[in-house]
Scaffold this active site. Structure first.
Site, PDB file in Angstrom:
ATOM      1  CG  ASP A 124      -1.977   0.739   1.400  1.00 24.66           C
ATOM      2  OD1 ASP A 124      -2.282   1.377   0.438  1.00 24.66           O
ATOM      3  OD2 ASP A 124      -2.438   1.312   1.872  1.00 24.66           O
ATOM      4  CG  HIS A 131      -4.552  10.768   2.295  1.00 24.68           C
ATOM      5  ND1 HIS A 131      -5.214  10.698   3.264  1.00 24.68           N
ATOM      6  CD2 HIS A 131      -3.339  10.156   2.896  1.00 24.68           C
ATOM      7  CE1 HIS A 131      -4.818  10.062   4.479  1.00 24.68           C
ATOM      8  NE2 HIS A 131      -3.799   9.714   4.223  1.00 24.68           N
ATOM      9  CD  GLU A 197      -6.165   4.587   4.678  1.00 23.37           C
ATOM     10  OE1 GLU A 197      -5.314   5.505   5.123  1.00 23.37           O
ATOM     11  OE2 GLU A 197      -5.365   4.105   3.953  1.00 23.37           O
ATOM     12  CD  GLU A 199      -5.171   2.804  -0.226  1.00 23.89           C
ATOM     13  OE1 GLU A 199      -4.881   2.179  -0.706  1.00 23.89           O
ATOM     14  OE2 GLU A 199      -5.035   3.389   1.295  1.00 23.89           O
ATOM     15  CG  ASP A 231      -5.607   0.193   3.876  1.00 27.36           C
ATOM     16  OD1 ASP A 231      -5.427  -0.982   3.817  1.00 27.36           O
ATOM     17  OD2 ASP A 231      -4.715   0.215   4.076  1.00 27.36           O
ATOM     18  NE  ARG A 235      -7.252   7.219   9.887  1.00 26.03           N
ATOM     19  CZ  ARG A 235      -6.836   7.084   8.633  1.00 26.03           C
ATOM     20  NH1 ARG A 235      -5.105   6.008   8.634  1.00 26.03           N
ATOM     21  NH2 ARG A 235      -6.740   7.349   7.413  1.00 26.03           N
ATOM     22  CD  GLN A 238      -2.657   4.257  10.381  1.00 24.15           C
ATOM     23  OE1 GLN A 238      -3.276   4.676  10.306  1.00 24.15           O
ATOM     24  NE2 GLN A 238      -1.638   5.162   9.538  1.00 24.15           N
ATOM     25  CE  LYS A 251      -3.275   2.528   7.665  1.00 23.07           C
ATOM     26  NZ  LYS A 251      -3.940   3.312   6.187  1.00 23.07           N
ATOM     27  CB  THR A 255      -7.785  -4.630   2.326  1.00 17.78           C
ATOM     28  OG1 THR A 255      -6.491  -4.404   3.599  1.00 17.78           O
ATOM     29  CG2 THR A 255      -7.868  -3.613   1.689  1.00 17.78           C
ATOM     30  CD  GLU A 358      -7.248  13.640   3.571  1.00 16.36           C
ATOM     31  OE1 GLU A 358      -6.974  14.383   2.862  1.00 16.36           O
ATOM     32  OE2 GLU A 358      -7.385  12.585   2.975  1.00 16.36           O
TER      33      GLU A 358
END
Length: 408
Positions: A124, A131, A197, A199, A231, A235, A238, A251, A255, A358
């Site tokens: 990834d 971002h 996420e 992607e 994904d 948070r 992480q 993570k 996925t 975000e």
């Protein structure tokens, strides 16, 4: 009113003859038999039966199409991909084939879709400048938004191939360690900052030789197609674990990928130059003289059927070809079924951000149990057509209580 033929698609159907994405499906009468199919409108064309129906066009590749996954087809290489794609296009568009092909079309609503390929390795990346800048400002408000290496190489990490799941698979909230600035010590329990996420993923077909880097101009020889990727990210887990090495348990729990892989050739009309770069690139990443590496894919993110964002893939700073070149420049080899993802796709506008971190400036709210997240996307095709990418959907389930431990 006569029943509409599956060959007659509604105007503007994003899964028309210019698309023809590949997947793996099963039917209710043979649930254990996984078959390769191609989506055409609201139907799935059974490719495993196509050699018998149209032997002259596709018989040489019959063995590839009767496999239970896409991997043998992926490994066959670009000339074979193109031959089969041309034969499938003829099968669904040439009226002289309709009698033979019609029985091979299954209504999409009546089949079960599966993970379309066996995943070898998963990488990834972190390739959206918007971002990366937004995240840097959230986590380092008094420092540089981007790390010093960001504009010199595509940053990435190896994920866990074994937890890549097909769209529709529930996502169980992960347990793990987390620690806030006000905690004296880490605590253990369900993630309270579960995120998405949005992607785009790229599926490798033809492998490469160990110690032989794959250059920018060899991208099409190795990459079979494109899919959407979510994904999922915890948070809080992480943030506590990622220094000094990077993402791990925050993570690796899940996925999600689409059930449909859109061939790279279907996106020819969506190729676009990447954004202007303000740093010189080393020769192996310098794409000034090769095919434009950007792709105009327009993503929509929905949570519980409410649209929250429209991330534009065309805004990505690093292209998939550059990611592939960097991933192999040290001699690492590609394997059939490798998946590499773009990293979160975000644009410059407030409604173009690809994750809740975000969108909420790190304040939340994040995903709640029962929330359902859906990613959809399309790209421009020939003659004004739209090329649809298969959707990715996942619903959040509560975290499990570990044996002998209260994880509340």
């Amino acid at each position: 009113m006569p029943e509409q033929s599956p060959f007659d698609l509604a105007e503007g159907d994003p899964f028309g003859p210019h698309n023809l994405p590949y997947g793996v499906f099963s039917t209710t009468d043979a649930p254990g038999q996984h078959r390769i199919g191609v989506r055409y409108g609201s139907h799935v064309l059974d490719l495993s039966a196509l050699p018998s129906a149209l032997p002259a066009a596709i018989h040489p590749h019959a063995e590839l199409l009767t496999a239970p996954t896409l991997n043998p087809l992926l490994a066959a290489g670009r000339p074979v991909w193109q031959q089969i794609r041309a034969a499938v296009h003829s099968a669904v568009t040439d009226p002289t084939h309709r009698d033979e092909v019609a029985p091979l079309l299954h209504p999409l609503a009546e089949v079960t879709l599966h993970l379309p390929f066996e995943v070898a390795d998963y990488v990834d990346f972190y390739s959206s400048e918007h971002h990366a800048t937004n995240v840097g400002r959230i986590f380092r408000p008094n420092g540089a938004a981007l790390p010093p290496n960001w504009k010199h190489l595509p940053i990435g990490y190896h994920g866990r191939a074994g937890t890549i799941v097909a769209t529709g698979t529930p996502v169980v909230r992960p347990n793990g360690q987390r620690k806030t600035d006000t905690d004296d010590a880490p605590v253990f329990g369900p993630s309270t900052r579960l995120d998405i996420e949005a992607e785009v993923g790229f599926v490798v077909g033809t492998p490469s030789v160990l110690h032989e880097p794959v250059g920018l101009d060899a991208f099409r020889d190795h990459v079979f197609g494109v899919c959407l990727v979510n994904d999922w990210s915890a948070r809080d887990i992480q943030a506590w674990e990622y220094l000094p090495l990077g993402p791990f348990l925050g993570k690796s729990f899940a996925t999600s990928v689409s059930a449909w892989i859109t061939p790279l050739d279907a996106l020819d009309h969506a190729r676009t130059p990447p954004p202007t770069r303000d740093h010189p690139l080393l020769p192996y990443l310098d794409d000034a003289s090769v095919e434009p590496g950007g792709i105009d894919i327009r993503i929509e993110v929905r949570i519980n059927d409410e649209t929250i964002s429209h991330p534009p893939f065309s805004a990505m700073y690093w292209t998939a070809a550059q990611q592939l070149a960097h991933m192999t420049v040290n001699g690492a080899s590609l394997r059939t079924g490798d998946l590499f993802a773009s990293g979160t796709v975000s644009g410059p506008e407030p409604d173009q951000l690809g994750c809740l971190l975000e969108l909420t400036q790190g304040k939340g709210p994040y995903l709640q149990d029962g929330d359902e997240v859906t990613l959809t996307a399309w790209a421009p095709g020939p003659d004004g057509a739209r090329i649809g990418l298969g959707e990715v959907t996942g619903r959040i389930l509560p975290a499990p209580t570990l044996p002998g431990r209260d994880a509340t």
